[in-house]
Scaffold this active site. Structure first.
Site, short mmCIF file in Angstrom:
data_model
loop_
_atom_site.label_atom_id
_atom_site.label_comp_id
_atom_site.label_asym_id
_atom_site.label_seq_id
_atom_site.Cartn_x
_atom_site.Cartn_y
_atom_site.Cartn_z
NE ARG A 142 -2.86 -7.49 -4.68
CZ ARG A 142 -3.66 -7.72 -3.51
NH1 ARG A 142 -3.49 -8.13 -2.43
NH2 ARG A 142 -4.86 -8.10 -3.99
CB SER A 181 -4.28 -6.40 4.82
OG SER A 181 -3.74 -5.08 4.45
CG HIS A 214 -1.73 -1.08 1.35
ND1 HIS A 214 -2.13 -1.89 2.47
CD2 HIS A 214 -2.87 -1.53 0.62
CE1 HIS A 214 -3.05 -2.62 2.29
NE2 HIS A 214 -3.57 -2.47 1.04
#
Ligand code: PNS
Length: 165
Positions: free
Chosen positions: A95, A133, A21
């Protein structure tokens, strides 16, 4: 148009903020006058490990050197927050190809809701393309090393969170 600021929002759960991030935030901060890191407020349907306030404080600590970056917590529709705050661009990170389908849906829905707000995708450094995450939390909870993937502040916050559990 010269006097119009280009303000972008980078929305997400950031539960917690990873170095992937931060890589996107840093790239965006070079492209836009202001970058708002939009932390989505928790709700009964979204159960986060970190509270709204904890995610906000971590985002502020991790971005303190980037003077045009402003973390906030938002609720409701992202495009509504964007309109009220003169935001004209939504940033999302891509990604891998697997991100594409859900990102495509979200971008097109946001465009349908407000045609004036454009979604732009940025790619993080390839060393972060395999992390999220969720995976960071899972590896950490099983005592794996995630120090390459989160800042010292986030590592410390994870330590405190899992000590209490
Ligand atoms: O980090 P995430 O979980 O991929 O972020 C998703 C997020 C917060 C960007 C998305 O759920 C969102 O924008 N929520 C706000 C409500 C909204 O506008 N929903 C419609 C999106 S098409």
């Amino acid at each position: 148009m010269a006097d119009k600021l280009n303000i972008a929002i980078y929305p997400g759960s950031f539960d917690p903020l990873t170095n992937g991030h931060l890589d996107i935030i840093s790239r965006a901060s070079k492209l836009f006058d202001e970058v708002i890191v939009g932390i989505s407020q928790s709700s009964s349907s979204k159960n986060y490990l970190f509270s709204d306030d904890e995610r906000l404080k971590l985002a502020k600590k991790c971005t303190k050197k980037l003077i045009n970056v402003k973390p906030i917590v938002f609720d409701g529709l992202l495009v509504d927050y964007a309109v009220k705050n003169n935001v004209n661009v939504i940033i999302r990170g891509l990604r891998a190809f697997s991100d594409f389908e859900s990102e495509f849906q979200m971008a097109l829905m946001n465009r349908k809701l407000n045609t004036d707000i454009t979604t732009i995708f940025l790619m993080p450094h390839e060393k972060y393309t395999h992390i999220s995450s969720s995976i960071v939390k899972e590896v950490f909870s099983l005592k794996g090393d995630i120090s390459d993937y989160v800042s010292d502040e986030v590592l410390e916050a994870l330590n405190q969170k899992y000590e209490k559990k």
